[in-house]
Design an enzyme around this catalytic site. Structure first.
Site, mmCIF file in Angstrom:
data_model
loop_
_atom_site.group_PDB
_atom_site.id
_atom_site.type_symbol
_atom_site.label_atom_id
_atom_site.label_comp_id
_atom_site.label_asym_id
_atom_site.label_seq_id
_atom_site.Cartn_x
_atom_site.Cartn_y
_atom_site.Cartn_z
ATOM 1 N N GLU A 149 -48.604 54.629 14.194
ATOM 2 C CA GLU A 149 -48.265 55.742 13.605
ATOM 3 C C GLU A 149 -46.425 55.692 14.210
ATOM 4 O OE1 GLU A 149 -50.887 58.402 15.409
ATOM 5 O OE2 GLU A 149 -49.500 58.703 17.221
ATOM 6 N N LYS A 164 -43.198 56.454 15.829
ATOM 7 C CA LYS A 164 -42.678 57.146 17.054
ATOM 8 C C LYS A 164 -41.362 57.667 16.917
ATOM 9 C CE LYS A 164 -41.748 55.316 21.949
ATOM 10 N NZ LYS A 164 -40.454 56.262 21.972
#
Length: 663
Positions: free
Chosen positions: A110, A112
């Site tokens: 995912e 950051k």
């Protein structure tokens, strides 16, 4: 330096940048440059494990907890950082290591988000507390009031649980960031460097209405603790949160193999320029909670997650023009103007080319394509020319041999790369000198903006500093021509100029803009000589007796007062009633004379600036770094690396109470 001294210097450098990033919200270097320093430190500690101490940057998490936005609160769950990796090989190694230890592990990849970490605690579905990361282990700041006005922070959950604690990232979209900076500019206030700095500063300030106005956002990226429900996987936690209307990280992917993970990392990298917010990497984490619990964490990072850091963002842009400006000292500076590109959350279209030597080194010309990046994620710079895109007819740029403002033939200073306009009457130099003179650190004439200065110089109202104090004689003409505005604005500025006549003589000396004589040096000089008249009569041997004034600075001061034009200007200032005598401060003394102080940490009753002013008022000197020449370290809470250095060198460490007793 020996290896251990090299190590200590590196630790000091990294701690400085940690303080800039976490505590001051004002990084001086890029994430990539910081990461390279940390890698260097880890290598040194691997070779010399005896160097490692508990306060090494490799052993700590985050910055320090501060008290700006509220009281300190203890973390229920440590807010750890992530282990950074920088290559495909390291990503594969992590995934394969997890596969070796666990049964068919799943991975979530995912974004950051580049923002400020925040934990939200819900009790029976109601938001009870919001806390910042602070020191990451023990304490953070209570920022609940500010968190409640962040637009996608839910105050109440639809399906309440007895207790839920989530961690996320507070950030600012590029659109909201640009709106804030527009408002800052219109209000005449300092603009923010990038969205992260703006978000961090906003979350930590005291007025929740300001937080609401600036439009912060938040994505949740982890369930920290839960009672009343059980989530088997990270993504199940996301599913529950989405049903509550909580914003979670977008476009996450569940992966099973090293190649799938790497493809997801690459997809995020390819898309980062299209996102409405900034990211500073991709996170790879285990999906099953039981797998996470089995692996646990070190004192600094979880063993079940890593962060992949992309190389520094660079964009190609075509140079449309090279503008040339003339500074206060006559120095000519070229600036590249290129097609706007978006870097680190802001649109940039200009970068300095420094001087002709730099232009020659780059081999850059108008029409070239260049690679642009941001130094410290703040200052746009040109890395190199894309030679393969050079079009026929494009050639290396050559600075003009005459001043672009006044037409005087330029000269190159001996043993430097600087090309200067030698004319003291050059309008551009006059403008820069006046801008320096009226600035906050000098005569502090409020409301005297750059646009007014440029207009007054170009129209001939101001030819030197002394002309500022006779502008009142031209009041009617200034109002008629609308230079400052109507009657009210013109009188307001003239009143500010009149009040500036009573400023301390050190401010006048600072305003002269003498090379190598800034505010601190001006204070020291005027403390010694008391009047400008005495200073003007001093020779170099007398000047070098002043602390921190060397032969170069002394020579510059002497040259300034020997100049016939400057002597005439001083007479006009004196005739206009400008104060030229040092104003003795109340409670001033020499009790700290000859002593050098370093100030660090959070003092109980004063900020560092107030403490520094007290030191200087009482004859002492303030330095920014601890060395063998330091007399005392004045330390408050969360003193950090300066305290460690002082203890190592045997420098006396004093509290605010002990410091006040000394004076």
């Amino acid at each position: 330096m020996n290896p251990h001294e090299n190590y200590e210097q590196l630790v000091k450098n990294i701690n400085h940048h940690i303080d800039c990033y976490y505590n001051k919200d004002n990084p001086e270097i890029t994430d990539h440059e910081y990461d390279q320093l940390m890698l260097q430190l880890k290598e040194m500690e691997k070779e010399h494990p005896e160097y490692v101490t508990p306060d090494s940057p490799t052993q700590k998490v985050g910055g320090s907890a501060k008290r700006e936005a509220g009281v300190l609160v203890r973390h229920n769950v440590p807010m750890l950082s992530l282990q950074d990796v920088f290559s495909k090989e390291e990503v594969f190694e992590f995934v394969e290591d997890m596969q070796a230890q666990l049964l068919e592990p799943e991975f979530v990849v995912e974004y950051k988000i580049d923002g400020l970490s925040l934990v939200l605690r819900y009790e029976e579905g109601v938001l009870k507390l919001a806390e910042t990361r602070g020191d990451g282990i023990n304490f953070g700041e209570d920022v609940t009031a500010n968190a409640k006005v962040i637009k996608n922070v839910k105050r109440k959950l639809k399906q309440p649980l007895p207790y839920l604690e989530v961690r996320g990232e507070v950030y600012m979209t590029n659109e909201d960031f640009e709106k804030v900076n527009e408002r800052q500019e219109l209000a005449g206030k300092k603009v923010f460097a990038n969205p992260r700095n703006c978000a961090a500063g906003t979350l930590r300030q005291l007025d929740a209405s300001v937080t609401k106005e600036r439009g912060l956002s938040m994505f949740v990226f982890n369930v920290q603790q839960v009672r009343g429900a059980e989530f088997e996987t990270h993504t199940q936690g996301y599913d529950y949160l989405k049903k509550q209307g909580v914003a979670v990280i977008e476009d996450y992917r569940v992966c099973h193999t090293p190649q799938e993970v790497w493809e997801a990392v690459c997809a995020i990298g390819d898309n980062r320029g299209n996102l409405p917010y900034d990211i500073d990497g991709a996170v790879i984490k285990l999906n099953r909670i039981s797998d996470r619990e089995q692996l646990g964490a070190t004192s600094k990072v979880p063993r079940w997650a890593i962060a992949y850091k992309y190389p520094p963002e660079e964009k190609e842009a075509k140079i449309l023009d090279i503008e040339v400006s003339v500074g206060r000292t006559g120095r000519i500076t070229p600036t590249a103007v290129f097609e706007p590109v978006r870097l680190c959350g802001t649109s940039v279209s200009r970068a300095t080319l420094h001087n002709q030597d730099f232009i020659d080194q780059l081999d850059v010309g108008i029409g070239d394509y260049v690679r642009v990046y941001k130094s410290g994620e703040i200052i746009p710079k040109i890395r190199e020319v894309v030679k393969e895109r050079r079009q026929p007819g494009v050639s290396r740029y050559q600075l003009p041999d005459v001043c672009p403002v006044c037409g005087t033939k330029t000269v190159r200073e001996k043993d430097t790369a600087d090309i200067k306009c030698p004319s003291p009457n050059c309008p551009s130099q006059i403008e820069r000198r006046i801008i320096n003179f009226v600035s906050r650190d000098a005569m502090d004439i409020k409301g005297f903006g750059n646009v007014y200065i440029e207009d007054l110089v170009r129209r001939g109202f101001i030819r030197d500093i002394a002309d500022i104090f006779v502008l009142k004689d031209h009041r009617e003409q200034m109002i008629e021509e609308g230079i400052i505005g109507k009657e009210k604005n013109t009188d307001k500025l003239l009143d500010a100029i009149e009040k500036a006549k009573q400023r301390d003589a050190y401010q006048l000396l600072t305003g002269f803009g003498i090379p190598n004589v800034g505010k601190a040096a001006a204070k020291a000089v005027m403390k010694q000589f008391v009047t400008i008249e005495n200073l003007a009569a001093a020779d170099v041997s007398q000047l070098v007796e002043v602390p921190d004034i060397g032969e170069v600075s002394a020579g510059c001061i002497r040259s300034f007062f020997e100049d016939e034009t400057n002597r005439h200007m001083l007479e006009r200032l004196r005739s206009a009633g400008v104060n030229m005598i040092r104003i003795e401060q109340e409670d001033e003394s020499d009790c700290l004379s000859g002593l050098t102080f370093v100030i660090t940490g959070t003092l109980p009753n004063m900020d560092r600036k107030q403490a520094a002013e007290l030191v200087e008022k009482n004859g002492g000197r303030v330095s920014g770094s601890v060395s063998k020449k330091t007399s005392y370290l004045l330390a408050g809470e969360n003193a950090g690396s300066k305290l460690t250095k002082a203890e190592t060198l045997g420098i006396p460490v004093i509290s605010e109470e002990e410091f006040l007793a000394m004076i």
